[in-house]
Write an enzyme that holds these catalytic residues in place. Structure first.
Site, PDB file in Angstrom:
ATOM      1  N   TYR A  37      -2.089  11.236   1.656  1.00  0.00           N
ATOM      2  CA  TYR A  37      -2.968  11.521   0.517  1.00  0.00           C
ATOM      3  C   TYR A  37      -2.992  13.019   0.212  1.00  0.00           C
ATOM      4  O   TYR A  37      -3.103  13.414  -0.946  1.00  0.00           O
ATOM      5  CB  TYR A  37      -4.380  11.024   0.819  1.00  0.00           C
ATOM      6  CG  TYR A  37      -4.470   9.531   1.031  1.00  0.00           C
ATOM      7  CD1 TYR A  37      -4.659   8.660  -0.041  1.00  0.00           C
ATOM      8  CD2 TYR A  37      -4.359   8.981   2.304  1.00  0.00           C
ATOM      9  CE1 TYR A  37      -4.740   7.290   0.160  1.00  0.00           C
ATOM     10  CE2 TYR A  37      -4.427   7.612   2.509  1.00  0.00           C
ATOM     11  CZ  TYR A  37      -4.619   6.767   1.427  1.00  0.00           C
ATOM     12  OH  TYR A  37      -4.674   5.415   1.622  1.00  0.00           O
TER      13      TYR A  37
ATOM     14  N   HIS B 250      -6.963  -6.586  -0.939  1.00  0.00           N
ATOM     15  CA  HIS B 250      -5.874  -5.610  -0.862  1.00  0.00           C
ATOM     16  C   HIS B 250      -4.875  -5.910   0.249  1.00  0.00           C
ATOM     17  O   HIS B 250      -3.662  -5.755   0.060  1.00  0.00           O
ATOM     18  CB  HIS B 250      -6.471  -4.216  -0.655  1.00  0.00           C
ATOM     19  CG  HIS B 250      -5.446  -3.125  -0.576  1.00  0.00           C
ATOM     20  ND1 HIS B 250      -4.647  -2.771  -1.647  1.00  0.00           N
ATOM     21  CD2 HIS B 250      -5.078  -2.309   0.453  1.00  0.00           C
ATOM     22  CE1 HIS B 250      -3.845  -1.779  -1.289  1.00  0.00           C
ATOM     23  NE2 HIS B 250      -4.079  -1.483  -0.024  1.00  0.00           N
TER      24      HIS B 250
ATOM     25  N   ASP C 101       0.848  -1.185   0.000  1.00  0.00           N
ATOM     26  CA  ASP C 101       0.000   0.000   0.000  1.00  0.00           C
ATOM     27  C   ASP C 101       0.893   1.247   0.000  1.00  0.00           C
ATOM     28  O   ASP C 101       1.756   1.371  -0.859  1.00  0.00           O
ATOM     29  CB  ASP C 101      -0.968  -0.058   1.206  1.00  0.00           C
ATOM     30  CG  ASP C 101      -2.028   1.030   1.184  1.00  0.00           C
ATOM     31  OD1 ASP C 101      -2.977   0.911   0.398  1.00  0.00           O
ATOM     32  OD2 ASP C 101      -1.903   1.991   1.959  1.00  0.00           O
TER      33      ASP C 101
END
Length: 318
Positions: free
Chosen positions: A232, A297, A101
């Site tokens: 982010y 994921h 990730d």
């Protein structure tokens, strides 16, 4: 787990929490969002039993590591700087790196900036994303494709995503993310948020226990989600700063592993990039791509035995 030792290390102007176990060549594990060093517990125990020193920090902004307030403190350069200082503190010239990730994103950039410090890389879930200066800023591009409720877009405004997380409750946030198996984009509704409340019942898969969830919750309750969300929020700044690396290749040996239900793998264009030769052009020492069927994921926690074997089989070649 009792054999895993914990300590604080001063790196690059912050204090970093590091978990480690074993003796031998160092394997540096880099976690994602919303995770911690704990995400690598299975891999750490496996590799330390096979002659490796497994080292897993809480990345800046997470767990017991410092969390600078400004999103401008979360660029690839600062985070890679933390990790180079950590490698130095371990007394190592080179280490093996394993990422997942956001940890995979950071791992690509360690290899891009400092290939001299990496023996080999095993990266999970997130492929290399080459710099394209002609594209719009990344968040604007994502908003054009997916709309305002796409999770990365919802994460941009300081305080907004924190409010969504607070309304849902930390345990619900952790469970929602870690159990997400839909290959489509993750959306966060402006009306319903994450679609749950602190009283929402979420059935856990066999690979994730309430004890596991409680560990994550204890740390995110203490630290909050802002540090992780700032990764982010620095995306567009990273896009601007990375312009000098346009066309640069990752020149370390790499093995890439992804689940076929992974939302990152199922984004438009990703499968074509990975399998049609462009990935290999950008990462010329790419040895192998493994696509695991019916896997989501959070692959290193969902399929620990398989991932343990993949990592060990690859790094022991070097």
């Amino acid at each position: 787990m009792e054999g895993i030792k914990h300590r604080m290390v001063s790196v690059n102007g912050i204090n970093m929490h590091v978990a480690e176990i074993g003796e031998g060549p160092v394997v540096l594990f880099l976690h994602g969002f919303p995770e911690l060093w704990y995400s690598w517990r299975h891999q750490m125990l496996h590799l330390s039993a096979r002659g490796y020193r497994a080292v897993a920090p809480d990345l800046r902004g997470f767990g017991d590591t410092d969390a600078p307030a400004s999103s401008r403190s979360y660029t690839y350069f600062q985070i890679v700087g933390d990790l180079i200082a950590l490698i130095d503190s371990l007394g190592q010239d080179q280490v093996f790196v394993v990422g997942h990730d956001w940890g995979a994103m950071i791992a690509w950039y360690i290899c891009l900036f400092r290939p001299d410090r990496v023996k080999a890389l095993v990266n999970l879930s997130v492929e290399f994303k080459p710099q394209h200066p002609s594209r719009k800023l990344l968040v604007e591009n994502l908003r054009a494709v997916y709309g305002d409720e796409y999770y990365i877009c919802r994460f941009q405004e300081p305080g907004e995503a924190e409010g969504v997380c607070a309304r849902a409750g930390t345990a619900t946030v952790i469970k929602k993310f870690l159990t997400y198996r839909h290959p489509g984009p993750l959306m966060i509704s402006k009306e319903t948020g994450l679609g749950g409340s602190p009283n929402t019942t979420i059935n856990l898969p066999s690979w994730l226990s309430e004890e596991d969830v409680n560990y994550y919750v204890s740390k995110f309750d203490e630290k909050g989600f802002t540090g992780g969300l700032n990764y982010y929020r620095a995306l567009d700044l990273n896009w601007e700063l990375m312009a000098p690396w346009t066309g640069a290749q990752v020149k370390v040996p790499v093995k890439f592993i992804v689940g076929d239900l992974d939302l990152a793998y199922c984004m438009p264009g990703v499968k074509e990039y990975i399998h049609n030769g462009d990935f290999k052009k950008d990462v010329p020492f790419l040895h192998e791509v493994v696509v695991m069927e019916e896997v989501g994921h959070f692959i290193n926690q969902e399929k620990p035995a398989e991932i343990n074997k993949h990592i060990y089989d690859f790094i022991q070649k070097f």
